[in-house]
Design a protein around this motif. Structure first.
Motif, PDB file in Angstrom:
ATOM      1  N   PRO A 179       0.817  -1.208   0.000  1.00  0.00           N
ATOM      2  CA  PRO A 179       0.000   0.000   0.000  1.00  0.00           C
ATOM      3  C   PRO A 179       0.857   1.268   0.000  1.00  0.00           C
ATOM      4  CG  PRO A 179      -0.049  -1.043   2.154  1.00  0.00           C
ATOM      5  CD  PRO A 179       0.696  -1.963   1.241  1.00  0.00           C
ATOM      6  N   VAL A 180       0.360   2.319  -0.594  1.00  0.00           N
ATOM      7  CA  VAL A 180       1.068   3.604  -0.645  1.00  0.00           C
ATOM      8  C   VAL A 180       1.287   4.149   0.769  1.00  0.00           C
ATOM      9  CG1 VAL A 180       0.921   5.985  -1.471  1.00  0.00           C
ATOM     10  CG2 VAL A 180       0.169   4.126  -2.941  1.00  0.00           C
ATOM     11  N   SER A 181       0.398   3.815   1.684  1.00  0.00           N
ATOM     12  CA  SER A 181       0.514   4.315   3.062  1.00  0.00           C
ATOM     13  C   SER A 181       1.695   3.700   3.804  1.00  0.00           C
ATOM     14  CB  SER A 181      -0.780   4.025   3.821  1.00  0.00           C
ATOM     15  OG  SER A 181      -1.029   2.632   3.855  1.00  0.00           O
ATOM     16  N   GLY A 182       2.294   2.625   3.262  1.00  0.00           N
ATOM     17  CA  GLY A 182       3.468   2.016   3.885  1.00  0.00           C
ATOM     18  C   GLY A 182       3.099   0.964   4.902  1.00  0.00           C
ATOM     19  N   GLY A 183       4.069   0.609   5.725  1.00  0.00           N
ATOM     20  CA  GLY A 183       3.856  -0.368   6.779  1.00  0.00           C
ATOM     21  C   GLY A 183       4.069  -1.807   6.354  1.00  0.00           C
ATOM     22  N   THR A 184       4.439  -2.057   5.114  1.00  0.00           N
ATOM     23  CA  THR A 184       4.647  -3.421   4.638  1.00  0.00           C
ATOM     24  C   THR A 184       6.041  -3.899   5.023  1.00  0.00           C
ATOM     25  OG1 THR A 184       3.207  -3.016   2.741  1.00  0.00           O
ATOM     26  CG2 THR A 184       4.688  -4.903   2.589  1.00  0.00           C
ATOM     27  N   ARG A 185       6.122  -5.084   5.607  1.00  0.00           N
ATOM     28  CA  ARG A 185       7.413  -5.668   5.946  1.00  0.00           C
ATOM     29  C   ARG A 185       7.998  -6.298   4.687  1.00  0.00           C
ATOM     30  NH1 ARG A 185       9.138  -9.217  11.086  1.00  0.00           N
ATOM     31  NH2 ARG A 185       8.443  -7.282  12.024  1.00  0.00           N
ATOM     32  N   LEU A 186       9.229  -5.935   4.348  1.00  0.00           N
ATOM     33  CA  LEU A 186       9.907  -6.462   3.166  1.00  0.00           C
ATOM     34  C   LEU A 186      10.926  -7.518   3.576  1.00  0.00           C
ATOM     35  CD1 LEU A 186      10.742  -3.153   1.261  1.00  0.00           C
ATOM     36  CD2 LEU A 186       8.816  -4.691   0.880  1.00  0.00           C
ATOM     37  N   THR A 187      11.068  -8.515   2.735  1.00  0.00           N
ATOM     38  CA  THR A 187      12.115  -9.515   2.905  1.00  0.00           C
ATOM     39  C   THR A 187      13.085  -9.349   1.744  1.00  0.00           C
ATOM     40  OG1 THR A 187      10.596 -11.040   3.977  1.00  0.00           O
ATOM     41  CG2 THR A 187      12.621 -11.972   3.066  1.00  0.00           C
ATOM     42  N   VAL A 188      14.358  -9.150   2.074  1.00  0.00           N
ATOM     43  CA  VAL A 188      15.405  -8.969   1.070  1.00  0.00           C
ATOM     44  C   VAL A 188      16.297 -10.203   1.097  1.00  0.00           C
ATOM     45  CG1 VAL A 188      17.339  -7.537   0.332  1.00  0.00           C
ATOM     46  CG2 VAL A 188      15.345  -6.469   1.400  1.00  0.00           C
ATOM     47  N   VAL A 189      16.503 -10.812  -0.063  1.00  0.00           N
ATOM     48  CA  VAL A 189      17.326 -12.013  -0.178  1.00  0.00           C
ATOM     49  C   VAL A 189      18.517 -11.684  -1.075  1.00  0.00           C
ATOM     50  CG1 VAL A 189      17.361 -14.427  -0.941  1.00  0.00           C
ATOM     51  CG2 VAL A 189      15.276 -13.461   0.054  1.00  0.00           C
ATOM     52  N   GLY A 190      19.683 -12.184  -0.719  1.00  0.00           N
ATOM     53  CA  GLY A 190      20.867 -11.940  -1.535  1.00  0.00           C
ATOM     54  C   GLY A 190      22.089 -12.604  -0.952  1.00  0.00           C
ATOM     55  N   ARG A 191      23.250 -12.158  -1.420  1.00  0.00           N
ATOM     56  CA  ARG A 191      24.526 -12.708  -0.969  1.00  0.00           C
ATOM     57  C   ARG A 191      25.314 -11.651  -0.207  1.00  0.00           C
ATOM     58  NH1 ARG A 191      28.205 -14.999  -4.977  1.00  0.00           N
ATOM     59  NH2 ARG A 191      28.912 -16.150  -3.170  1.00  0.00           N
TER      60      ARG A 191
END
Length: 86
Positions: free
Chosen positions: A53-65
């Motif tokens: 949502p534009v309002s924010g608050g979303t938990r993101l998961t970042v995957v990488g090395r």
């Protein structure tokens, strides 16, 4: 003792011991580490979810090395700092 180093000039540095000198690098003021040190560059392979949502608050998961390299973590999206959880 904290030593700040410039970034590696080679994209894939081979690694090796760290040489530490105090003042002039003569034998009595020089030591080599017993462990091998190498530079790594963090890279991202996936971010989930792709939308929120534009309002924010979303938990993101970042995957990488090599995401655990360095001594601190800062996360920004469009110049806005995010709260880093773990």
């Amino acid at each position: 003792i904290v030593c700040d180093m410039a970034e590696a000039l080679l994209p894939h540095s081979p690694g090796g011991p760290v040489e530490l000198c105090i003042g002039v690098c003569s034998a009595e003021y020089r030591t080599l580490s017993t462990q091998t040190y190498s530079f790594v560059s963090p890279s991202f392979t996936r971010i989930r979810p792709l939308k929120g949502p534009v309002s924010g608050g979303t938990r993101l998961t970042v995957v990488g090395r090599h995401l655990d390299s360095g001594s601190g973590v800062s996360v920004y999206i469009h110049k806005e700092e995010c709260l880093f959880v773990k």
